[in-house]
Scaffold this motif. Structure first.
Motif, PDB file in Angstrom:
ATOM      1  N   ALA A  22     -31.596   2.495  69.334  1.00 43.94           N
ATOM      2  CA  ALA A  22     -30.206   2.928  69.151  1.00 43.94           C
ATOM      3  C   ALA A  22     -29.513   3.132  70.487  1.00 43.94           C
ATOM      4  O   ALA A  22     -28.291   2.941  70.602  1.00 43.94           O
ATOM      5  CB  ALA A  22     -30.170   4.215  68.327  1.00 43.94           C
ATOM      6  N   ALA A  23     -30.271   3.522  71.510  1.00 45.87           N
ATOM      7  CA  ALA A  23     -29.670   3.781  72.820  1.00 45.87           C
ATOM      8  C   ALA A  23     -29.352   2.500  73.581  1.00 45.87           C
ATOM      9  O   ALA A  23     -28.410   2.479  74.386  1.00 45.87           O
ATOM     10  CB  ALA A  23     -30.614   4.652  73.650  1.00 45.87           C
ATOM     11  N   VAL A  24     -30.112   1.428  73.323  1.00 44.73           N
ATOM     12  CA  VAL A  24     -29.932   0.197  74.104  1.00 44.73           C
ATOM     13  C   VAL A  24     -28.516  -0.362  73.976  1.00 44.73           C
ATOM     14  O   VAL A  24     -27.833  -0.580  74.989  1.00 44.73           O
ATOM     15  CB  VAL A  24     -30.989  -0.853  73.703  1.00 44.73           C
ATOM     16  CG1 VAL A  24     -30.653  -2.213  74.297  1.00 44.73           C
ATOM     17  CG2 VAL A  24     -32.370  -0.403  74.167  1.00 44.73           C
ATOM     18  N   PRO A  25     -27.982  -0.617  72.767  1.00 48.50           N
ATOM     19  CA  PRO A  25     -26.615  -1.150  72.700  1.00 48.50           C
ATOM     20  C   PRO A  25     -25.570  -0.171  73.204  1.00 48.50           C
ATOM     21  O   PRO A  25     -24.536  -0.590  73.743  1.00 48.50           O
ATOM     22  CB  PRO A  25     -26.422  -1.472  71.214  1.00 48.50           C
ATOM     23  CG  PRO A  25     -27.465  -0.689  70.509  1.00 48.50           C
ATOM     24  CD  PRO A  25     -28.607  -0.546  71.443  1.00 48.50           C
ATOM     25  N   ALA A  26     -25.824   1.142  73.064  1.00 49.49           N
ATOM     26  CA  ALA A  26     -24.867   2.124  73.585  1.00 49.49           C
ATOM     27  C   ALA A  26     -24.790   2.043  75.103  1.00 49.49           C
ATOM     28  O   ALA A  26     -23.693   2.067  75.686  1.00 49.49           O
ATOM     29  CB  ALA A  26     -25.272   3.532  73.141  1.00 49.49           C
ATOM     30  N   VAL A  27     -25.933   1.929  75.744  1.00 44.69           N
ATOM     31  CA  VAL A  27     -25.954   1.822  77.205  1.00 44.69           C
ATOM     32  C   VAL A  27     -25.334   0.495  77.653  1.00 44.69           C
ATOM     33  O   VAL A  27     -24.612   0.444  78.656  1.00 44.69           O
ATOM     34  CB  VAL A  27     -27.411   1.958  77.714  1.00 44.69           C
ATOM     35  CG1 VAL A  27     -27.481   1.662  79.207  1.00 44.69           C
ATOM     36  CG2 VAL A  27     -27.947   3.345  77.413  1.00 44.69           C
ATOM     37  N   VAL A  28     -25.582  -0.574  76.898  1.00 42.24           N
ATOM     38  CA  VAL A  28     -24.977  -1.870  77.242  1.00 42.24           C
ATOM     39  C   VAL A  28     -23.464  -1.777  77.198  1.00 42.24           C
ATOM     40  O   VAL A  28     -22.762  -2.352  78.044  1.00 42.24           O
ATOM     41  CB  VAL A  28     -25.494  -2.974  76.298  1.00 42.24           C
ATOM     42  CG1 VAL A  28     -24.713  -4.261  76.490  1.00 42.24           C
ATOM     43  CG2 VAL A  28     -26.977  -3.223  76.532  1.00 42.24           C
ATOM     44  N   PRO A  40     -30.255  16.549  70.440  1.00 44.33           N
ATOM     45  CA  PRO A  40     -29.232  16.388  71.480  1.00 44.33           C
ATOM     46  C   PRO A  40     -29.156  14.961  72.025  1.00 44.33           C
ATOM     47  O   PRO A  40     -28.064  14.456  72.299  1.00 44.33           O
ATOM     48  CB  PRO A  40     -29.662  17.387  72.558  1.00 44.33           C
ATOM     49  CG  PRO A  40     -31.124  17.629  72.309  1.00 44.33           C
ATOM     50  CD  PRO A  40     -31.315  17.496  70.841  1.00 44.33           C
ATOM     51  N   TRP A  41     -30.304  14.301  72.200  1.00 38.82           N
ATOM     52  CA  TRP A  41     -30.277  12.941  72.734  1.00 38.82           C
ATOM     53  C   TRP A  41     -29.620  11.976  71.748  1.00 38.82           C
ATOM     54  O   TRP A  41     -28.881  11.067  72.152  1.00 38.82           O
ATOM     55  CB  TRP A  41     -31.689  12.473  73.063  1.00 38.82           C
ATOM     56  CG  TRP A  41     -32.225  13.085  74.316  1.00 38.82           C
ATOM     57  CD1 TRP A  41     -33.187  14.048  74.432  1.00 38.82           C
ATOM     58  CD2 TRP A  41     -31.791  12.787  75.648  1.00 38.82           C
ATOM     59  NE1 TRP A  41     -33.394  14.374  75.750  1.00 38.82           N
ATOM     60  CE2 TRP A  41     -32.552  13.606  76.530  1.00 38.82           C
ATOM     61  CE3 TRP A  41     -30.859  11.929  76.193  1.00 38.82           C
ATOM     62  CZ2 TRP A  41     -32.393  13.578  77.903  1.00 38.82           C
ATOM     63  CZ3 TRP A  41     -30.688  11.889  77.568  1.00 38.82           C
ATOM     64  CH2 TRP A  41     -31.451  12.705  78.404  1.00 38.82           C
ATOM     65  N   LEU A  42     -29.884  12.179  70.478  1.00 41.38           N
ATOM     66  CA  LEU A  42     -29.242  11.332  69.476  1.00 41.38           C
ATOM     67  C   LEU A  42     -27.737  11.572  69.466  1.00 41.38           C
ATOM     68  O   LEU A  42     -26.949  10.629  69.301  1.00 41.38           O
ATOM     69  CB  LEU A  42     -29.838  11.620  68.094  1.00 41.38           C
ATOM     70  CG  LEU A  42     -29.460  10.635  66.985  1.00 41.38           C
ATOM     71  CD1 LEU A  42     -30.011   9.260  67.294  1.00 41.38           C
ATOM     72  CD2 LEU A  42     -29.966  11.125  65.632  1.00 41.38           C
ATOM     73  N   ALA A  78     -24.742   8.869  70.111  1.00 41.52           N
ATOM     74  CA  ALA A  78     -23.622   8.724  69.185  1.00 41.52           C
ATOM     75  C   ALA A  78     -22.289   8.888  69.901  1.00 41.52           C
ATOM     76  O   ALA A  78     -21.315   8.191  69.583  1.00 41.52           O
ATOM     77  CB  ALA A  78     -23.746   9.750  68.059  1.00 41.52           C
ATOM     78  N   VAL A  79     -22.216   9.792  70.870  1.00 40.17           N
ATOM     79  CA  VAL A  79     -20.973   9.990  71.628  1.00 40.17           C
ATOM     80  C   VAL A  79     -20.600   8.703  72.370  1.00 40.17           C
ATOM     81  O   VAL A  79     -19.428   8.302  72.415  1.00 40.17           O
ATOM     82  CB  VAL A  79     -21.126  11.176  72.603  1.00 40.17           C
ATOM     83  CG1 VAL A  79     -20.000  11.192  73.630  1.00 40.17           C
ATOM     84  CG2 VAL A  79     -21.152  12.488  71.836  1.00 40.17           C
ATOM     85  N   PRO A  88     -36.524  12.756  65.807  1.00 35.13           N
ATOM     86  CA  PRO A  88     -36.950  11.353  65.690  1.00 35.13           C
ATOM     87  C   PRO A  88     -37.857  10.943  66.836  1.00 35.13           C
ATOM     88  O   PRO A  88     -37.837  11.526  67.929  1.00 35.13           O
ATOM     89  CB  PRO A  88     -35.618  10.591  65.732  1.00 35.13           C
ATOM     90  CG  PRO A  88     -34.710  11.473  66.513  1.00 35.13           C
ATOM     91  CD  PRO A  88     -35.106  12.887  66.192  1.00 35.13           C
ATOM     92  N   GLY A  89     -38.642   9.930  66.574  1.00 33.64           N
ATOM     93  CA  GLY A  89     -39.532   9.405  67.593  1.00 33.64           C
ATOM     94  C   GLY A  89     -38.805   8.490  68.568  1.00 33.64           C
ATOM     95  O   GLY A  89     -37.676   8.043  68.330  1.00 33.64           O
ATOM     96  N   LEU A  90     -39.475   8.204  69.669  1.00 35.47           N
ATOM     97  CA  LEU A  90     -38.871   7.379  70.717  1.00 35.47           C
ATOM     98  C   LEU A  90     -38.605   5.960  70.223  1.00 35.47           C
ATOM     99  O   LEU A  90     -37.609   5.345  70.613  1.00 35.47           O
ATOM    100  CB  LEU A  90     -39.804   7.345  71.935  1.00 35.47           C
ATOM    101  CG  LEU A  90     -39.286   6.578  73.164  1.00 35.47           C
ATOM    102  CD1 LEU A  90     -38.014   7.228  73.691  1.00 35.47           C
ATOM    103  CD2 LEU A  90     -40.355   6.521  74.241  1.00 35.47           C
TER     104      LEU A  90
END
Length: 786
Positions: A451-457, A364-366, A370-371, A443-445
């Protein structure tokens, strides 16, 4: 000099990383992430002064005598690109540590190569000199070739790496020619000076077209787009960095950097807009029908690069604002999605959307990450992608009918973007009826967090749009100012750009819902043009031409080789000589009466060589020619040159005599009538060319030679020699003379080795005893010795 220091540190650490990677690939990747992170933090610390209009400039002399130097500059565009190159570089390197879990050759190669590529990209975006740009441009090409090819174990990786190298390097050579034309026309290669004083005229238009070719090949514009999807054979971290966030941006960056130089040049903005629009539509259409997630994102990247080319190539203030925003947004959401696809491939073992089902519930977090990436790519609020796309629509609403037509095509391209964004999201994470749930480990942290860093940016810059607006505005100041300049914002009210954004989203949803019918229609359409097939045919044609030319020229005939060399001399410098046919005014037939008989001797001996049928006679006549030339040296006042000529001729004659001992007395082959005439024509034309060139070149000097005067003035004082020629050879050109002596020594060693080897072989043959057979008898020792 921090700018140069960061580039050098990247390259030096990359050189040391292979030794560390042999012990621990984890340590290698994490160590490699440090230089990009340090560069990012330092550049961000300078953001205040840079965004207020100041620039940080550095110059390092490279070859000062010919004006070559490494010139670096940090401005708003460089700062924006550093966020992508250094920031995403550090993120990808941390992610790569978790991706290459098994280590191995690919991991050990990738860490240093990725860091070297990051250093080359930093050098490129900091460059304020066209030649410096080209140096780092080609370094990125080489690094990309090595990264895509990896260890070269698979045929597909080798073919894809070679294809990327061929297309981008050939485009780079064309671009270099454009740089030379532009620099020579403007009188400077410094980009900042070109922006302040843009050149004009036909030469500038030619330079614009040549430079665009290089930008098109690097940023995968039609018809050079096929190399980028083929390069997806590389591991996902490499694809995420090179082909989403960094390398493919180089061409777009170059257009953005030089757009202020070519303002109002139609040969610049028309191809950029037309080819960019075509690339946007084609890439989006191809992405809509792909089943491999990486191929889908690759064609999506092609489409977005076309979009960026349109915005930066337009050369307007609002277009520059939109281009800067979309450049930053694209790097963020495309890096996110590539890293997400890498996690899916790593954990599920496949990237085929026909085999994936239910990953949204298992990861779910991945799926949330992606969303966020898909929302920015589709241009949904409050993402940075929405802000940039709305600015792009606004950039072409202030002009006439052509601008409105551009906006229509941009809306169609945005519809395709929304459609393939939904295809990627639902294809990767949705539950599909009839498809069993995909088994995948969570997947591991360390994989999810990068992958989350550029999405949050992307979300943060969308909500905090004043930061993005400041970045874009600082860059857009280089363009023609407008009365009411455009500013990035989440809400501009109910206006036409907002309506166009809504139409793009609605149309994209409709395309996604009708994707099955669209794919069936696409399969029925004829495909007369295919870039990949065209590339393969061109390469096959080049190979056939190369084989044919080699078969015609490399025939093992010395006269043929000599004829080709002479024809080349006649074609290249000979054609240039025709433009300068005026002879010196003070040309005389002779200076001394002794020149006439010596010249007659040389001419008669040369003609006699052609008529000779005995080898020794021909060699002696060639010696007569050489001794005659030595006599001309004496008459002209060059006894030292004559002495060297006599020694060379004597040694040559001796060498020839030794060789002729083992050759037939007469020439065994004679020219046929068909070959004699062409050879005579080529030889005569070459002789006439050499004679005219000698006369014209000797009369081309009008000013007294400074070097000769310096030699004469310093010969006795500095070298203690009264003979200037001896001083030049022994003192002033000592290293040159040592080099010539070394060459002669190597040649003599090779000749001696061949002679000794032949003697040894003859001795072995003479002492070899024939085998005993029924028809042979054993000879006595006396007979053997005889």
């Amino acid at each position: 000099m921090p700018l140069l220091a960061f580039v050098v540190v990247h390259l030096l650490v990359a050189l040391a990383l292979p030794f560390l990677a042999r012990r621990s690939t984890r340590a290698a990747f994490l160590t490699a992430a440090v230089p990009p992170a340090a560069a990012l933090f330092w550049v961000l610390s300078q953001a205040g002064p840079v965004l207020s209009g100041q620039t940080i400039s550095e110059t390092v002399e490279w070859a000062p005598l010919i004006g070559l130097q490494f010139a670096f500059r940090l401005d708003a565009l460089s700062l924006l690109m550093t966020i992508l190159v250094a920031g995403l570089g550090a993120v990808v390197l941390v992610y790569a540590d978790s991706y290459f879990t098994r280590g191995g050759g690919d991991a050990r190669r990738s860490a240093p190569l990725l860091l070297a590529f990051a250093g080359a990209m930093l050098g490129l975006i900091f460059s304020d000199d066209l030649i410096t740009v080209y140096v780092f441009w080609e370094l990125t090409t080489i690094c990309s070739f090595l990264l895509v090819g990896q260890a070269g174990l698979s045929r597909e990786s080798r073919r894809s790496a070679l294809q990327a190298l061929m297309i981008t390097s050939l485009g780079g050579l064309v671009m270099l020619l454009g740089f030379v034309v532009l620099g020579e026309t403007a009188g400077t290669y410094r980009i900042s000076e070109l922006v302040e004083h843009p050149p004009g005229g036909t030469a500038t238009a030619v330079a614009a077209v040549l430079i665009l070719v290089g930008a098109f090949t690097k940023s995968a514009q039609i018809p050079f787009h096929n190399w980028l999807p083929a390069a997806m054979v590389a591991p996902t971290p490499i694809s995420a960095y090179l082909h989403a966030a960094s390398m493919v941006k180089a061409g777009v960056f170059l257009v953005a950097r030089l757009a202020p130089v070519f303002l109002g040049v139609p040969q610049w903005y028309l191809p950029a807009i037309l080819f960019g629009l075509a690339t946007m539509l084609l890439g989006g259409w191809r992405a809509l029908h792909e089943y491999d997630l990486k191929k889908l994102l690759a064609y999506g990247t092609v489409s977005q690069l076309g979009f960026l080319m349109v915005l930066f190539g337009a050369g307007t203030h609002t277009g520059a604002m939109a281009g800067a925003a979309m450049l930053l947004a694209h790097g963020m959401f495309k890096a996110t999605l590539f890293l997400v696809v890498g996690i899916i491939d790593h954990q599920a073992g496949t990237r085929d959307i026909r085999e994936l089902s239910g990953l949204g519930r298992r990861m779910p977090w991945l799926a949330v990450i992606a969303v966020l990436g898909v929302a920015s790519m589709a241009g949904l609020p409050p993402m940075l992608g929405f802000i940039g796309k709305e600015a792009a629509f606004s950039a072409f609403l202030t002009g006439g009918r052509p601008d409105l037509l551009v906006d229509v095509v941009l809306v169609l391209g945005s519809m395709l973007t929304v459609a393939y964004s939904l295809r990627m999201l639902f294809g990767a994470f949705a539950d599909k009826p009839g498809v069993p749930a995909t088994k995948a480990k969570k997947p591991g942290l360390q994989a999810v967090l990068p992958a989350a860093v550029p999405a949050v940016v992307g979300v943060v810059l969308g909500l905090g749009y004043p930061v993005a607006d400041k970045l874009a505005s600082s860059y857009a100041e280089a363009f023609t100012p407008v009365v009411d300049p455009y500013h990035l914002a989440l809400w501009h009210g109910f206006n036409l750009p907002l309506l166009l954004s809504a139409i793009a989203v609605a149309g994209g949803v409709a395309l996604h819902l009708s994707r099955v019918q669209l794919t069936a229609m696409r399969n029925r359409l004829p495909r007369p043009l295919d870039a990949q097939r065209g590339y393969e045919r061109i390469m096959a044609l080049l190979e056939r031409v190369a084989v044919g030319v080699t078969g015609r020229l490399q025939v093992g005939s010395l006269p043929t080789y000599l004829g080709i060399i002479l024809l080349t001399v006649l074609a290249v410098p000979g054609s240039a000589l025709l433009l300068r046919t005026d002879l010196p005014d003070d040309l005389r037939s002779y200076d001394d009466l002794l020149q006439i008989p010596l010249a007659i001797v040389v001419i008669v001996a040369a003609i006699a060589v052609l008529r000779s049928r005995r080898r020794l006679t021909a060699v002696l006549l060639v010696g007569v020619v050489g001794y005659g030339i030595g006599g001309l040296f004496i008459v002209d006042g060059g006894p030292d040159l004559a002495l060297a000529q006599f020694l060379v001729e004597t040694l040559t004659l001796v060498a020839f005599v030794f060789v002729l001992r083992r050759l037939p007395v007469r020439f065994t082959q004679s020219d046929t009538a068909a070959l004699r005439a062409p050879r005579a024509i080529i030889a005569g034309a070459a002789g006439i060319f050499i004679s005219l060139a000698a006369v014209i070149f000797s009369g081309a000097r009008h000013a007294p030679p400074e070097a000769s005067a310096e030699f004469i003035a310093n010969a006795e004082k500095g070298a203690g020699a009264t003979n200037v020629v001896n001083a030049i050879i022994v003192d002033f050109r000592a290293f040159d003379t040592v080099g010539e002596i070394s060459v002669l020594a190597v040649a003599a060693t090779g000749v001696a080795s061949l002679i000794l080897a032949s003697r040894h072989e003859r001795r072995k043959r003479s002492t070899r005893v024939p085998p005993i057979t029924a028809k042979t008898t054993i000879k006595q020792p006396e007979e053997v010795r005889e």
